[in-house]
Design a protein around this motif. Structure first.
Motif, mmCIF file in Angstrom:
data_model
loop_
_atom_site.group_PDB
_atom_site.id
_atom_site.type_symbol
_atom_site.label_atom_id
_atom_site.label_comp_id
_atom_site.label_asym_id
_atom_site.label_seq_id
_atom_site.Cartn_x
_atom_site.Cartn_y
_atom_site.Cartn_z
ATOM 1 N N GLN A 22 0.810 -1.210 0.000
ATOM 2 C CA GLN A 22 0.000 0.000 0.000
ATOM 3 C C GLN A 22 0.850 1.270 0.000
ATOM 4 O OE1 GLN A 22 -1.923 -0.950 3.577
ATOM 5 N NE2 GLN A 22 -3.272 -2.485 2.668
ATOM 6 N N ALA A 23 2.155 1.130 0.178
ATOM 7 C CA ALA A 23 3.037 2.298 0.243
ATOM 8 C C ALA A 23 3.224 2.893 -1.155
ATOM 9 C CB ALA A 23 4.383 1.901 0.824
ATOM 10 N N ASN A 24 3.338 4.199 -1.210
ATOM 11 C CA ASN A 24 3.472 4.895 -2.495
ATOM 12 C C ASN A 24 4.758 4.525 -3.228
ATOM 13 O OD1 ASN A 24 1.053 6.223 -2.366
ATOM 14 N ND2 ASN A 24 1.915 8.005 -1.297
ATOM 15 N N ASN A 25 5.860 4.411 -2.486
ATOM 16 C CA ASN A 25 7.137 4.069 -3.124
ATOM 17 C C ASN A 25 7.094 2.649 -3.696
ATOM 18 O OD1 ASN A 25 8.387 6.497 -2.758
ATOM 19 N ND2 ASN A 25 9.238 5.935 -0.755
ATOM 20 N N TYR A 26 6.424 1.755 -3.001
ATOM 21 C CA TYR A 26 6.276 0.380 -3.502
ATOM 22 C C TYR A 26 5.489 0.384 -4.804
ATOM 23 C CZ TYR A 26 5.342 -4.633 -3.471
ATOM 24 O OH TYR A 26 5.275 -5.958 -3.809
ATOM 25 N N VAL A 27 4.397 1.136 -4.838
ATOM 26 C CA VAL A 27 3.551 1.195 -6.042
ATOM 27 C C VAL A 27 4.334 1.785 -7.211
ATOM 28 C CG1 VAL A 27 1.479 2.273 -7.012
ATOM 29 C CG2 VAL A 27 1.426 1.301 -4.720
ATOM 30 N N LYS A 28 5.133 2.827 -6.945
ATOM 31 C CA LYS A 28 5.936 3.444 -8.006
ATOM 32 C C LYS A 28 6.985 2.475 -8.544
ATOM 33 C CE LYS A 28 6.251 7.657 -5.729
ATOM 34 N NZ LYS A 28 7.054 8.817 -5.344
ATOM 35 N N THR A 29 7.638 1.760 -7.635
ATOM 36 C CA THR A 29 8.657 0.798 -8.051
ATOM 37 C C THR A 29 8.030 -0.340 -8.844
ATOM 38 O OG1 THR A 29 9.878 1.334 -6.036
ATOM 39 C CG2 THR A 29 10.559 -0.621 -7.228
ATOM 40 N N ARG A 30 6.849 -0.796 -8.415
ATOM 41 C CA ARG A 30 6.162 -1.864 -9.147
ATOM 42 C C ARG A 30 5.756 -1.399 -10.553
ATOM 43 N NH1 ARG A 30 1.112 -3.785 -6.368
ATOM 44 N NH2 ARG A 30 0.058 -2.512 -7.906
ATOM 45 N N ALA A 31 5.373 -0.148 -10.690
ATOM 46 C CA ALA A 31 5.027 0.405 -12.005
ATOM 47 C C ALA A 31 6.254 0.436 -12.917
ATOM 48 C CB ALA A 31 4.437 1.796 -11.856
ATOM 49 N N LYS A 32 7.404 0.779 -12.353
ATOM 50 C CA LYS A 32 8.644 0.783 -13.139
ATOM 51 C C LYS A 32 9.008 -0.631 -13.587
ATOM 52 C CE LYS A 32 10.597 4.841 -10.898
ATOM 53 N NZ LYS A 32 11.624 5.332 -9.971
ATOM 54 N N LEU A 33 8.812 -1.593 -12.679
ATOM 55 C CA LEU A 33 9.099 -2.988 -13.011
ATOM 56 C C LEU A 33 8.169 -3.478 -14.120
ATOM 57 C CD1 LEU A 33 10.633 -5.605 -12.339
ATOM 58 C CD2 LEU A 33 8.851 -6.102 -10.673
ATOM 59 N N GLN A 34 6.897 -3.138 -14.017
ATOM 60 C CA GLN A 34 5.934 -3.539 -15.047
ATOM 61 C C GLN A 34 6.273 -2.902 -16.387
ATOM 62 O OE1 GLN A 34 2.302 -2.339 -13.177
ATOM 63 N NE2 GLN A 34 1.940 -4.361 -12.258
ATOM 64 N N ARG A 35 6.726 -1.654 -16.356
ATOM 65 C CA ARG A 35 7.125 -0.969 -17.587
ATOM 66 C C ARG A 35 8.271 -1.705 -18.264
ATOM 67 N NH1 ARG A 35 10.026 4.154 -16.193
ATOM 68 N NH2 ARG A 35 11.626 2.593 -15.874
ATOM 69 N N ASP A 36 9.263 -2.146 -17.473
ATOM 70 C CA ASP A 36 10.403 -2.855 -18.051
ATOM 71 C C ASP A 36 10.005 -4.232 -18.570
ATOM 72 O OD1 ASP A 36 12.044 -0.733 -17.622
ATOM 73 O OD2 ASP A 36 12.922 -1.503 -15.766
ATOM 74 N N TYR A 37 9.128 -4.927 -17.859
ATOM 75 C CA TYR A 37 8.635 -6.222 -18.352
ATOM 76 C C TYR A 37 7.891 -6.045 -19.676
ATOM 77 C CZ TYR A 37 9.680 -9.495 -14.581
ATOM 78 O OH TYR A 37 10.315 -10.329 -13.708
ATOM 79 N N ARG A 38 7.077 -4.997 -19.766
ATOM 80 C CA ARG A 38 6.324 -4.728 -20.988
ATOM 81 C C ARG A 38 7.268 -4.431 -22.143
ATOM 82 N NH1 ARG A 38 2.929 -6.541 -23.637
ATOM 83 N NH2 ARG A 38 2.067 -7.088 -21.636
ATOM 84 N N LYS A 39 8.351 -3.694 -21.845
ATOM 85 C CA LYS A 39 9.337 -3.352 -22.867
ATOM 86 C C LYS A 39 10.000 -4.617 -23.423
ATOM 87 C CE LYS A 39 12.343 0.553 -23.285
ATOM 88 N NZ LYS A 39 13.138 1.544 -22.574
ATOM 89 N N VAL A 40 10.383 -5.523 -22.529
ATOM 90 C CA VAL A 40 11.003 -6.779 -22.948
ATOM 91 C C VAL A 40 10.026 -7.609 -23.781
ATOM 92 C CG1 VAL A 40 11.883 -8.988 -22.089
ATOM 93 C CG2 VAL A 40 12.652 -6.870 -21.060
ATOM 94 N N ALA A 41 8.775 -7.674 -23.347
ATOM 95 C CA ALA A 41 7.767 -8.441 -24.082
ATOM 96 C C ALA A 41 7.539 -7.854 -25.470
ATOM 97 C CB ALA A 41 6.456 -8.469 -23.299
ATOM 98 N N ASN A 42 7.512 -6.531 -25.573
ATOM 99 C CA ASN A 42 7.329 -5.890 -26.872
ATOM 100 C C ASN A 42 8.491 -6.197 -27.813
ATOM 101 O OD1 ASN A 42 4.892 -4.768 -26.172
ATOM 102 N ND2 ASN A 42 5.770 -2.800 -25.580
#
Length: 125
Positions: A22-42
């Motif tokens: 629920q922490a804001n920094n955790y959510v931001k870091t998870r968004a960055k991780l998802q962005r990188d996973y999406r980049k690799v998949a693309n």
């Protein structure tokens, strides 16, 4: 970068427990991780699309081995490598592109003993 963000998230989970998600920094870091996973998949999908298009444009007949991808992924021997190689997706894309361009896709039987068969006389060891 994926390893870096995964390590950060794991550290935040260890330190904060259930409240970490629920922490804001955790959510931001998870968004960055998802962005990188999406980049690799693309990138992977782009490579498969370009390679299959090249195959279909250059060859009238394409033969691939018909593997039981689902069953192979359930075994723990080569599941990660097989998942990363995206063979199931490759076969699916190649199949629809061959139909689209009017080319012939030959699926070789998975139990055919091609490596044991003599190329001259056809004798099977």
């Amino acid at each position: 970068r994926i390893k870096h963000y995964q390590r950060l998230l794991a550290r935040k989970r260890v330190a904060n427990g259930k409240k970490a998600t629920q922490a804001n920094n955790y959510v931001k870091t998870r968004a960055k991780l998802q962005r990188d996973y999406r980049k690799v998949a693309n990138i992977q999908h782009d490579i498969v699309q370009k390679f299959t298009t090249m195959l279909v444009n250059n060859y009238d007949r394409i033969a691939i081995e018909d593997l039981a991808v689902k069953q192979m992924q359930m075994s723990h021997v080569a599941s990660k490598g097989l998942h990363r190689s995206m063979f199931g997706y490759f076969k699916q894309v190649l199949k629809y592109k061959c139909e689209w361009y009017g080319k012939e896709l030959i699926l070789a039987d998975r139990y055919y003993p091609s490596t044991q068969r003599c190329s001259q006389c056809g004798h099977v060891k």
